[in-house]
Motif scaffolding. Structure first.
Motif: not given
Length: 142
Positions: A1, A43-50, A53, A63, A76
């Motif tokens: 990633m 790909a960037f995990p949706d759960d990292w879109k906080t 970040n 992010w 990433a």
């Protein structure tokens, strides 16, 4: 990633970027190339879109997640904007996978060399500057 650039050094990455952008005659082609580059981001995990970040200083949502591994910093990142995703790709190509010392020692010369500084809107320029500053700050803190 995490993006690992194909070039062996940040200087080689910048030279390759300048060469690639030299193939395009006008800025409409260069913007399309930026959009195409943005599609290459891993790909960037949706759960990292906080919010934790999220990069501050960008009009678009960006992010970014740094990771230190084996004496190197990897990044990433993702954006909700096509052109900004291309800018993110360029920054990560130059800086991700490098040592903190190499990151600190590498000015983003490609920005001026390919004309980005003249052709980005003020909000995109500010956001791109915030991204580069985040990368530099992460390297200084490492």
């Amino acid at each position: 990633m995490m993006l690992t650039p194909p070039e062996a050094s940040a200087a080689e990455a910048q030279a390759a970027i300048v060469e690639e952008f030299g193939f395009f005659g006008d800025w409409s082609e260069r913007y399309q190339y930026l959009i195409d580059l943005g599609k290459r981001l891993p790909a960037f995990p949706d759960d990292w879109k906080t919010e934790a970040n999220r990069l501050q200083g960008c009009q678009s949502k960006v992010w970014i997640v740094p990771e230190a591994r084996d004496g190197r910093l990897f990044f990433a990142a993702a954006s909700d904007s096509s052109i900004v995703s291309g800018l993110v790709y360029l920054a990560l190509r130059v800086y991700s996978g490098r040592t903190p010392a190499e990151i600190r020692a590498t000015a983003p010369d490609f920005v001026q060399a390919i004309g980005l500084s003249k052709h980005l809107s003020p909000t995109r320029s500010n956001g791109f500057a915030a991204l580069l500053a985040f990368i530099q700050h992460t390297a200084e803190s490492a």
